[in-house]
Design a protein around this motif. Structure first.
Motif, PDB file in Angstrom:
ATOM      1  N   LEU A 375       1.264  -1.138   0.403  1.00 12.01           N
ATOM      2  CA  LEU A 375      -0.073  -0.133  -0.465  1.00 12.01           C
ATOM      3  C   LEU A 375       1.118   1.783   0.253  1.00 12.01           C
ATOM      4  CD1 LEU A 375      -2.568   1.498   0.402  1.00 12.01           C
ATOM      5  CD2 LEU A 375      -2.577   1.292   2.550  1.00 12.01           C
ATOM      6  N   GLY A 376       0.849   2.098  -1.113  1.00  9.67           N
ATOM      7  CA  GLY A 376       1.330   3.405  -0.906  1.00  9.67           C
ATOM      8  C   GLY A 376       0.605   4.159  -1.119  1.00  9.67           C
ATOM      9  N   VAL A 377       1.359   5.697  -0.564  1.00 12.04           N
ATOM     10  CA  VAL A 377       0.671   6.780  -0.943  1.00 12.04           C
ATOM     11  C   VAL A 377       1.322   8.671  -1.071  1.00 12.04           C
ATOM     12  CG1 VAL A 377      -0.683   8.787   0.433  1.00 12.04           C
ATOM     13  CG2 VAL A 377      -1.142   6.011   1.115  1.00 12.04           C
ATOM     14  N   VAL A 378       1.290   8.814  -2.078  1.00 13.44           N
ATOM     15  CA  VAL A 378       1.940   9.562  -2.236  1.00 13.44           C
ATOM     16  C   VAL A 378       1.018  11.259  -2.533  1.00 13.44           C
ATOM     17  CG1 VAL A 378       1.230   9.525  -4.233  1.00 13.44           C
ATOM     18  CG2 VAL A 378       3.495  10.789  -4.725  1.00 13.44           C
ATOM     19  N   VAL A 379       2.269  12.083  -2.150  1.00 12.87           N
ATOM     20  CA  VAL A 379       1.884  13.464  -2.500  1.00 12.87           C
ATOM     21  C   VAL A 379       3.198  14.198  -3.182  1.00 12.87           C
ATOM     22  CG1 VAL A 379       0.864  15.855  -0.728  1.00 12.87           C
ATOM     23  CG2 VAL A 379       0.609  13.764   0.190  1.00 12.87           C
ATOM     24  N   GLN A 380       2.077  15.422  -3.786  1.00 14.50           N
ATOM     25  CA  GLN A 380       3.321  15.962  -4.872  1.00 14.50           C
ATOM     26  C   GLN A 380       2.744  17.329  -5.272  1.00 14.50           C
ATOM     27  OE1 GLN A 380       3.825  13.353  -8.358  1.00 14.50           O
ATOM     28  NE2 GLN A 380       1.342  14.666  -9.328  1.00 14.50           N
ATOM     29  N   HIS A 381       3.705  18.080  -5.215  1.00 15.78           N
ATOM     30  CA  HIS A 381       3.361  19.311  -5.776  1.00 15.78           C
ATOM     31  C   HIS A 381       4.505  20.025  -6.612  1.00 15.78           C
ATOM     32  CE1 HIS A 381       2.366  23.720  -5.465  1.00 15.78           C
ATOM     33  NE2 HIS A 381       4.240  24.355  -5.483  1.00 15.78           N
ATOM     34  N   HIS A 382       3.805  20.616  -8.025  1.00 14.57           N
ATOM     35  CA  HIS A 382       4.369  21.173  -9.276  1.00 14.57           C
ATOM     36  C   HIS A 382       4.686  22.526  -9.179  1.00 14.57           C
ATOM     37  CE1 HIS A 382       3.584  17.590 -11.767  1.00 14.57           C
ATOM     38  NE2 HIS A 382       2.518  17.303 -10.504  1.00 14.57           N
ATOM     39  N   PHE A 383       6.292  23.129  -9.031  1.00 15.88           N
ATOM     40  CA  PHE A 383       6.928  24.468  -9.005  1.00 15.88           C
ATOM     41  C   PHE A 383       6.441  24.483 -10.024  1.00 15.88           C
ATOM     42  CE2 PHE A 383       8.041  22.513  -4.748  1.00 15.88           C
ATOM     43  CZ  PHE A 383       7.594  23.197  -3.734  1.00 15.88           C
ATOM     44  N   GLY A 384       5.249  25.297 -11.187  1.00 22.20           N
ATOM     45  CA  GLY A 384       5.926  25.508 -12.425  1.00 22.20           C
ATOM     46  C   GLY A 384       6.010  23.812 -12.817  1.00 22.20           C
ATOM     47  N   GLU A 385       6.143  24.889 -13.983  1.00 18.88           N
ATOM     48  CA  GLU A 385       6.696  22.851 -15.497  1.00 18.88           C
ATOM     49  C   GLU A 385       7.592  22.698 -15.664  1.00 18.88           C
ATOM     50  OE1 GLU A 385       5.505  24.940 -19.294  1.00 18.88           O
ATOM     51  OE2 GLU A 385       3.921  25.856 -18.687  1.00 18.88           O
TER      52      GLU A 385
END
Length: 420
Positions: A375-385
């Motif tokens: 079981l895996g959980v990921v949180v991601q954020h994009h700083f621009g492209e």
């Protein structure tokens, strides 16, 4: 361009001549005087023409000569313009891209004694890719530069079949196997740092050397080829046998939903403890994948992806770690976008490394062939492209029996990915 320059030259010459004639016409006439006796005028020097009178210097080129010179200059400019256009057209067909995945990982100790586990920084991938696409051909080369060294990942020579508008192509070289969804997917686009456990075992290196045909017609997608079968992680640059594997996928793409079925059949030469000599064992795969995309949640888009793979003879080097062993696995992935720059994803995958074999124990540790759920959980954020940061936590759960316990091998991964 040439007619404009010639007309401009004629207008310039005509204006100068008209100005000279006008200057002469505007000179005032001599004043009238009373008649006098004729007197012999004294000898004087010839009168100089007015300073503003137009005159053509002796030996100057004629109008025709000047027009001819202008025409030559125009031709030279047109040739330079054509060369510049050709250079720009060639540069538009060449595209460079790449990405770097830098990580910090922490895995908890495997048992209460504190042994095992790790805490480390690493560069997982350092890709640089060059692609040149023409009307009938495409060149693609990708390398991976990491602390362990620089390796070749992809080297493809593609022919677009004439008359098909690049909808049908033939590719030879080193490339990804045309099997399933997560295997061919770029690592820079994937939500999780690594592919699911079943894909890592059934498609250990994702790439091989061979030839394939790609075809597209409306919503249909077909890709099939002939490959060495051992993969690029076999440790050799040449095939270890004369056997060839046939691999392909037939799929569809309706924008909001896509999927396909994949097949693989080949053989691998190997030797089991019961064999006197090497013999050919079947190396086969059967897979199905589906991806659905929705936009019903106010937070952002939602996607649901799943894949199932079953086969025989799999593993790392030469796909022969588990020779003639049947296995299967699947995964389900849910991705929820939050606005334009954030996303949360949850993945559950399971892999049974030996179909039908009961789970075992080795003391207080589970057997090596026991099934594993993750079981895996990921949180991601994009700083621009160009920059993406993700934090992932995975909980592998090994099935246990008797006194065996699940190893403490939970893994945290912080990854920063920069791409261009």
């Amino acid at each position: 361009m040439r007619p404009l320059l010639v007309a401009f030259s004629l207008l310039t010459s005509s204006a100068a001549m008209a100005q000279a004639a006008s200057s002469q016409e505007q000179l005032p006439p001599p004043p009238a005087s009373e008649p006098r006796e004729a007197v012999q005028p004294p000898a004087t020097e010839p009168q100089q023409p007015p300073a503003n009178a137009y005159s053509v210097p002796e030996g100057s080129p004629s109008i025709d000569e000047r027009l001819s010179a202008d025409e030559h200059r125009v031709e030279s400019l047109e040739e330079q313009n054509t060369e510049t256009k050709n250079d720009l057209s060639a540069l538009k067909k060449l595209r460079f891209s790449g990405y770097i995945q830098s990580r910090y990982q922490y895995q908890e100790p495997l048992d209460d004694t504190g042994t095992g586990g790790f805490s480390r920084f690493t560069v997982r991938r350092g890709r640089l890719k060059a692609t040149y696409t023409g009307d009938l051909a495409q060149f693609m080369l990708q390398i991976d530069a990491v602390p362990a060294g620089v390796t070749l990942r992809d080297a493809e020579a593609t022919l677009f079949i004439p008359g098909t508008k690049q909808q049908l192509s033939l590719t030879m070289g080193q490339m990804k196997w045309p099997f399933g969804y997560e295997g061919p997917q770029s690592s820079s686009d994937r939500e999780f740092p690594e592919r699911s456990r079943v894909v890592r075992n059934m498609l250990p290196s994702e790439r091989d050397r061979g030839a394939k045909v790609n075809g597209r017609y409306k919503f249909l997608r077909v890709s099939a080829g002939v490959f060495d079968g051992a993969g690029t992680d076999s440790g050799t640059t040449q095939d270890n046998d004369k056997e060839k594997d046939i691999i392909g996928r037939v799929g569809f793409d309706l924008k909001w939903i896509a999927g396909g079925v994949s097949g693989w059949y080949g053989q691998d030469l190997g030797k089991l403890p019961t064999d006197t000599f090497r013999r050919a064992y079947d190396r086969s795969r059967l897979g199905a994948d589906l991806q659905a995309y929705f936009d019903v949640v106010p937070l952002g888009g939602t996607s649901l992806k799943g894949e199932f793979i079953a086969g025989r003879t799999y593993g790392a080097a030469n796909n022969a770690t588990h020779l003639d062993v049947p296995a299967h696995g699947w995964y389900l992935l849910l991705v929820q976008n939050i606005g334009l720059n954030d996303a949360v994803a949850v993945r559950y995958d399971t892999f049974d490394p030996h179909n039908g074999q009961a789970n075992t124990a080795n003391g207080d540790m589970p057997g090596a062939d026991n099934a594993v759920d993750t079981l895996g959980v990921v949180v991601q954020h994009h700083f621009g492209e160009n920059l993406k940061v993700s934090a992932t936590y995975e909980l592998p759960m090994t099935q246990v029996v008797a006194q065996a316990s699940d190893p403490k091998d939970n893994l945290f991964t912080l990854q920063m990915q920069a791409r261009f």
